[in-house]
Design a protein around this motif. Structure first.
Motif, short mmCIF file in Angstrom:
data_model
loop_
_atom_site.label_atom_id
_atom_site.label_comp_id
_atom_site.label_asym_id
_atom_site.label_seq_id
_atom_site.Cartn_x
_atom_site.Cartn_y
_atom_site.Cartn_z
N LYS A 1 -0.88 -2.21 -8.04
CA LYS A 1 -2.10 -2.92 -7.66
C LYS A 1 -1.92 -4.42 -7.92
O LYS A 1 -2.29 -5.25 -7.10
N THR B 1 0.84 -1.20 0.00
CA THR B 1 0.00 0.00 0.00
C THR B 1 0.87 1.25 0.00
O THR B 1 0.61 2.21 -0.74
N ARG C 1 2.39 1.87 -3.35
CA ARG C 1 1.41 2.38 -4.31
C ARG C 1 1.22 3.87 -4.14
O ARG C 1 1.15 4.62 -5.11
N MET C 2 1.16 4.31 -2.89
CA MET C 2 0.98 5.74 -2.67
C MET C 2 2.24 6.50 -3.02
O MET C 2 2.20 7.61 -3.55
N ASP D 1 0.30 2.85 -11.20
CA ASP D 1 -0.64 2.44 -10.16
C ASP D 1 -1.14 1.02 -10.42
O ASP D 1 -1.29 0.23 -9.49
N THR E 1 3.10 7.21 -6.78
CA THR E 1 2.31 8.33 -7.29
C THR E 1 2.98 9.66 -6.96
O THR E 1 3.10 10.55 -7.81
#
Ligand SMILES: Nc1ncnc2c1ncn2[C@@H]1O[C@H](COP(=O)(O)OP(=O)(O)O)[C@@H](O)[C@H]1O
Ligand SMILES: [Mg+2]
Lengths: 265, 271
Positions: B256, B196, B199-200, B252, B203
């Motif tokens: 995922k 997680t 993923r953040m 992203d 970005t």
């Protein structure tokens, strides 16, 4: 000599804010210090199934954690197999109240944890399989814990513990949170396992009937700070039945009274 | 469920598949409506194509930039910087996060510094980055590293602290070595949360690379946009933006996918 020997065991949890260097009076539990176990003396024999009863919060889990070596006693000594407990060991395996299975490992991998040092892959595989079958989880080897029911998870953890072949098995409320039928089946399974393996087993429970049906010996603790209220060897024949055994039934009423419930319902 | 009443592992529930399709359909639909609105706005505004290019003009110049290789070259340059900076941040940040999560002394010593540095925008570091690293890739990579490093450290630290203490007792009970505690307990336990965080963070890194390329370098999508602005080619600016958006979606998507690796799936069912 007894397998487990507990002498003058006292446990005080020291609060975070006040941390006195010396404790002159173990009775004292003023401030943030909590006296949990007060001068416990116990001895359990090799191969015994010991059931420990007591009101919630009285320190049953604490007692087990000290025997397992996860925590140190404040005063007194605990010896297992004649040797003082100094820390966790794979000779005393703990089965946790809430699941201690690793959720990222399958049943097979979890059961294999204690067998990971075996080099011979065939031997390792057959021993894992043997223990999976012992708790009737064949077909579920490659399931993750979250894919199993509560009872199956307990059985998997039991298999993981037994696979290590420890001298001592420590179970903290192994039936809590199970539905009635699963509870009964699991209890039977633990009794059968014990009949078969004859390992010293400590079981904490808050269910008086569990203790009376399963135990070779029962220990009743009082509320905090815990002292021993009763130690009783149960030599009633198995399978045990309250209706057929008036002695057992009388003991049951006695313990209910002891724990503050005058009428056994 | 199969015949034995055991749940089967790899079945995708029907409703998930259906909502999946619906997302794709409605996604396409929303893009289509944006293009329509864009076209209408461009016509209604009456501005020249140099100020507010219409979709068709942008599509034509997109093809042009694609043909002469400009777009690919700049995209590769940007991806290279993001990859290097991001990898560095992960390779240093995750181990540091594990140390901080396990060690109270280290945590009380370093946490204040980390929480002080974290809210400072990486862009504020631009002058120092240029002074220390000159121009070219290094200052841009440094900025991306800064942008990714702190979220990775903080995310990993929290993940390690969240590990159920019972699992460490199990490890002690089964006599895990330090190495086994790391590989069999800590790493798999933090995997879902680390993914997680990845993923953040990716970005954020992608946001920063474009800004970084507007100052210190002669390539990359940020540079493409800046260069196009100087040449008053707003259609090229928009091309740059479109590619940035697409790559962002792709990054992203990759992260995922990573979250769907089976060994990290357990996290979806716990907690
Ligand atoms: N790590 C700890 N620090 C302070 N107090 C504790 C700690 N662990 C348990 N206690 C306290 O000790 C008492 C006994 O706890 P426990 O052994 O878990 O009880 P039981 O298992 O009999 O329900 C409780 O009042 C609990 O609040
Ligand atoms: Mg307890």
């Amino acid at each position: 000599m007894s397998h487990i020997q507990i002498d003058n065991l006292t446990k005080i949890y020291v609060g975070r804010r006040t941390q006195p260097r010396t404790m002159h009076d173990p009775e004292e539990h003023s401030g943030d210090n909590v006296l949990v176990l007060n001068n416990i003396n116990l001895a359990f024999e090799e191969g015994e199934m010991v059931c420990i009863l007591g009101p919630s919060g009285c320190g049953k889990s604490t007692l087990l954690r000290i025997i397992a070596g996860f925590e140190a006693p404040t005063y007194g000594t605990v010896k297992v197999g004649g040797r003082k407990v100094r820390g966790p060991s794979d000779q005393s395996i703990f089965v946790f109240q809430h699941s201690g299975l690793y959720p990222w490992m399958t049943v097979y991998e979890n059961v294999g944890l204690g067998l990971r040092h075996i080099d011979d892959e065939e031997d390792k595989h057959s021993r894992i399989q043997e223990h999976v079958e012992m708790v009737e989880l064949e077909g579920f080897e490659h399931y993750y814990p979250h894919q199993l029911s509560g009872g199956m998870q307990r059985r998997a953890e039991l298999a993981r513990a037994i696979a290590v072949n420890p001298d001592l098995l420590i179970m903290d409320e192994p039936f809590s949170g199970l539905d009635f039928l699963t509870h009964m089946k699991m209890r039977e399974e633990v009794v059968n396992m014990h009949e078969f393996l004859r390992k010293t087993t400590l079981v904490v429970t808050h269910d008086i009937d569990d203790a009376l049906i399963m135990g070779d010996r029962i220990v009743v603790l009082s509320g905090r700070p815990s002292a021993i209220k009763l130690v009783h060897v149960l030599d009633f024949p198995r399978p045990r039945n309250f209706e057929k055994d008036p002695g057992l039934s009388r003991l049951r009423s006695e313990i209910f009274l002891m724990l503050g419930v005058p009428y056994a319902v | 469920m199969d015949d034995d009443g055991k749940p089967t592992l790899k079945e995708t529930p029907l409703y998930e598949r259906e909502t999946g399709n619906r997302f794709v359909r409605s996604g396409l639909l929303s893009f289509l409506s944006i293009v329509v609105i864009w076209e209408l706005l461009a016509r209604a505004s009456g501005w020249s194509v140099h100020v507010f290019p219409d979709p068709w003009a942008v599509i034509l110049s997109f093809i042009e930039l694609l043909r002469d290789g400009t777009l690919v070259r700049h995209t590769v340059a940007s991806l290279y910087r993001v990859t290097v900076g991001f990898y560095l941040a992960v390779l240093l940040g995750v181990p540091l996060g594990i140390c901080l999560g396990r060690n109270l002394t280290a945590r009380s010593f370093l946490n204040p510094v980390i929480h002080f540095l974290r809210p400072i925008s990486p862009l504020a570091w631009i002058p120092l980055a240029m002074l220390w690293f000159g121009i070219g890739d290094p200052p841009a990579i440094f900025l991306i590293f800064l942008a990714s490093f702190f979220p990775m450290v903080v995310g990993t630290t929290i993940a390690v602290q969240n590990i159920n203490p019972t699992f460490f007792q199990v490890a002690a009970n089964f006599r895990f070595s330090r190495r086994e505690t790391l590989t069999r307990l800590i790493l798999p336990a933090i995997m879902p949360e680390v993914i997680t965080a990845l993923r953040m963070t990716v970005t954020i890194a992608w946001l920063v690379v474009v800004a970084a390329e507007m100052i210190a370098v002669q390539s990359g999508l940020g540079y493409l946009i800046l260069d196009a602005r100087n040449a008053l080619r707003m259609d090229f600016v928009m091309n740059g933006m479109i590619v940035i958006g697409l790559i962002g979606l792709m990054l992203d998507g990759i992260m995922k996918r990573l979250g769907q690796v089976e060994s990290s799936q357990w996290g979806r069912h716990e907690r």
